[in-house]
Design a protein around this motif. Structure first.
Motif, PDB file in Angstrom:
ATOM      1  N   SER A  71       0.812  -1.218   0.000  1.00 50.33           N
ATOM      2  CA  SER A  71       0.000   0.000   0.000  1.00 50.33           C
ATOM      3  C   SER A  71       0.846   1.268   0.000  1.00 50.33           C
ATOM      4  N   GLY A 132      -1.657  12.144   0.811  1.00 53.35           N
ATOM      5  CA  GLY A 132      -2.841  11.383   0.448  1.00 53.35           C
ATOM      6  C   GLY A 132      -4.018  11.733   1.340  1.00 53.35           C
ATOM      7  N   ALA A 133      -3.786  11.714   2.644  1.00 51.26           N
ATOM      8  CA  ALA A 133      -4.870  11.994   3.580  1.00 51.26           C
ATOM      9  C   ALA A 133      -5.398  13.417   3.387  1.00 51.26           C
ATOM     10  N   ASN A 167      -9.114   6.621   5.269  1.00 55.37           N
ATOM     11  CA  ASN A 167     -10.453   6.844   4.690  1.00 55.37           C
ATOM     12  C   ASN A 167     -11.502   7.097   5.768  1.00 55.37           C
ATOM     13  N   THR A 208     -10.712   1.915  -2.796  1.00 53.79           N
ATOM     14  CA  THR A 208      -9.360   1.769  -3.309  1.00 53.79           C
ATOM     15  C   THR A 208      -9.427   0.615  -4.303  1.00 53.79           C
ATOM     16  N   LYS A 264       4.055   8.120  -3.835  1.00 53.39           N
ATOM     17  CA  LYS A 264       4.104   6.658  -3.886  1.00 53.39           C
ATOM     18  C   LYS A 264       4.317   6.176  -5.322  1.00 53.39           C
TER      19      LYS A 264
HETATM   20  C1  LIG Z   1      -0.681   5.800   1.892  1.00 50.25           C
HETATM   21  C2  LIG Z   1      -2.119   5.682   1.658  1.00 50.25           C
HETATM   22  C3  LIG Z   1      -2.989   6.707   2.037  1.00 50.25           C
HETATM   23  C4  LIG Z   1      -2.540   7.951   2.803  1.00 50.25           C
HETATM   24  O1  LIG Z   1      -1.563   8.693   2.149  1.00 50.25           O
HETATM   25  P1  LIG Z   1      -0.598   9.686   2.974  1.00 50.25           P
HETATM   26  O2  LIG Z   1       0.180  10.404   1.939  1.00 50.25           O
HETATM   27  O3  LIG Z   1       0.232   8.826   3.855  1.00 50.25           O
HETATM   28  O4  LIG Z   1      -1.476  10.604   3.760  1.00 50.25           O
HETATM   29  C5  LIG Z   1      -4.330   6.553   1.755  1.00 50.25           C
HETATM   30  N1  LIG Z   1      -4.799   5.445   1.148  1.00 50.25           N
HETATM   31  C6  LIG Z   1      -3.994   4.430   0.782  1.00 50.25           C
HETATM   32  C7  LIG Z   1      -4.582   3.228   0.103  1.00 50.25           C
HETATM   33  C8  LIG Z   1      -2.621   4.506   1.029  1.00 50.25           C
HETATM   34  O5  LIG Z   1      -1.822   3.495   0.678  1.00 50.25           O
END
Ligand SMILES: *Cc1c(COP(=O)(O)O)cnc(C)c1O
Length: 486
Positions: A71, A132-133, A167, A208, A264
């Motif tokens: 992930s 991401g968050a 989430n 996701t 990522k």
């Molecule tokens: C890493 C991740 C997030 C959160 O991203 P951040 O940049 O760490 O805030 C959200 N959803 C999934 C599926 C992730 O792998």
């Protein structure tokens, strides 16, 4: 770990600099200049270099070996991107500079936005969110604005039980009630369960895809019909696009919004909280709510477009986003080209499936469904038989120069090992990882108690993680009082 703090190495009178003493600055008015020098450590240059080189070797990083975090995708990031991001002209742009003087930077941002829109099949984008968050928060705030604008703000967000913790956390932070959907025996969303939970109070379903089990939600058309049928929105957690680039687009799957984790999928070394960027791309109906400004282009001129300010949810971050991370993503996308990104996904899926095939006989495979760029195994069999749990196994992996995979996540799998080798590892590395796991499983059979104290070769062996989390010590030692420091 014996490395002292730089302040502990410090001895008064020692110096690492050959800079002439400063006698007043022509730029800083006398009133504002410091009278007492700041308390800095006094350490000769060679000791400074040795100190930091030693420190840099205490942690495992991608430059040391594999880092197969499911992930959270720790792939190797091309060094040339770092080099380019370090170019003075990028590094020292000031956010208050007039837009006529930063046309090149704006062009990069604009083109990156266009590329991400093409990759995801969306109509508008914001590059502001810094993670991401943060992207999720931006997305759900837009979701609320969208529903409020339609006359019913709605109260609930649906998330599958395999979802990433951010989430439900984001949904709760936005004031929504979180409703969890149980996955079916295939590890997927069950349309019947979804139907039962769907009503006109559901603002959105967050998915996701492939989900955190690495399994593709293959009933997307049906799912989209159910959600849209009740007026809800579909949110795509695109933190990890590694499986689908060039193969499937969230927009075509029926999603209304998607956030990317540029740190990522699209290069930028990250970890422990940054640096990151989490752009959010949206369908036409959501465009009015995007944070302002967005990057516009008219008559060959790039500009900050404030035209959506009236309906926008506002600003999500100072200025325009985490520029250097955005730049690196742009470089990664342009260096690979769309065909190359497709190849990235192909190799990510191939590597994960090769590794899965090589190691899964040692563990329980919780779901029979095919998996894409990552997969989840359970070490429940090893725990039951030998009393060695997933934590023991993952700690022992460190002794072999590999970072542990993500563990105990997703929550739907007990004793979970979530593995994502990424596209950047060679077959030899994958074989080595498989051999390491084989070795550890034999160790568990032969001398299980030995594994409870692993790792043995790392600078820190096994910290008391609960204590470390509950009893935070936020300073290593006390500095002299502020007033002594000028
Ligand atoms: C890493 C991740 C997030 C959160 O991203 P951040 O940049 O760490 O805030 C959200 N959803 C999934 C599926 C992730 O792998």
């Amino acid at each position: 770990m014996s490395e002292k703090l730089i302040f502990e190495i410090s001895k008064a009178g020692r110096s690492g600099s050959f800079v002439p003493e400063c006698t007043g600055s022509p730029y800083i008015p006398e009133d504002y200049s410091r009278k007492i020098p700041p308390r800095l450590p006094s350490v000769p240059e060679n000791e400074v270099v040795r100190h930091y080189v030693r420190l840099s070797s205490l942690n495992h990083g991608l430059d040391n070996g594999m880092y197969p975090l499911g992930s959270c995708t720790m792939k190797f990031n091309p060094k040339v991107n770092e080099k380019i991001a370090g170019i003075d002209k990028f590094l020292n742009i000031h956010p208050y500079q007039d837009e006529t003087t930063i046309q090149g930077a704006l062009r990069i941002l604009h083109e990156l936005g266009e590329d991400l829109k093409s990759l995801s099949g969306m109509d508008g984008i914001t590059l502001q969110p810094a993670a991401g968050a943060h992207g999720e928060l931006t997305g759900l705030l837009m979701c609320r604005a969208y529903h409020t604008n339609k006359g019913n703000p709605r109260q609930k967000i649906l998330v599958p039980d395999s979802s990433h913790g951010t989430n439900p956390a984001t949904a709760a932070m936005c004031g929504y009630k979180v409703v969890t959907l149980h996955s079916n025996s295939e590890g997927r969303i069950d349309p019947d369960i979804l139907k039962k939970n769907m009503d006109d109070n559901v603002a959105a379903l967050m998915i996701t895809n492939p989900n955190t089990l690495g399994i593709f939600e293959d009933k997307m058309e049906e799912i989209a019909e159910i959600v849209h049928g009740s007026g809800g929105l579909l949110y795509y957690d695109g933190a990890n696009m590694n499986a689908v680039m060039g193969y499937a687009r969230p927009g075509d799957m029926g999603f209304d919004m998607v956030h990317f984790n540029l740190h990522k999928t699209f290069s930028t070394p990250h970890g422990t909280g940054g640096p990151g960027a989490g752009p959010v791309a949206v369908k036409r109906d959501i465009v009015p709510f995007l944070p302002y400004p967005v990057i516009g282009l008219e008559n060959n001129r790039y500009f900050f477009d404030y035209s959506g300010k009236e309906t926008s949810i506002g600003k999500m971050r100072a200025f325009y986003g985490n520029f250097l991370v955005l730049l690196k993503a742009y470089l990664f996308i342009r260096a690979n080209g769309f065909a190359g990104l497709k190849k990235v996904s192909e190799l990510a899926v191939l590597n994960a499936n090769y590794l899965k095939k090589k190691i899964s006989h040692n563990f329980i495979t919780p779901y029979k469904s095919d998996t894409l760029h990552e997969f989840v195994l359970s070490a429940q069999n090893i725990k039951k038989e030998f009393g060695v749990n997933t934590l023991d196994i993952s700690k022992r992996i460190l002794d072999f120069g590999i970072h542990a995979p993500t563990i105990y996540f997703p929550l739907v799998v007990k004793e979970a090992l979530m593995i994502e080798p990424t596209e950047t590892e060679t077959k030899e590395n994958l074989d080595y990882f498989a051999d390491v796991l084989e070795t550890i499983v034999s160790e568990a059979e032969e001398e299980p108690s030995g594994l409870h104290d692993a790792p043995f070769t790392t600078p820190v062996s096994r910290p008391d993680e609960v204590r470390a989390n509950r009893k935070l010590v936020l300073k290593a030692f006390s500095l002299p009082k502020e007033e002594d420091q000028g």
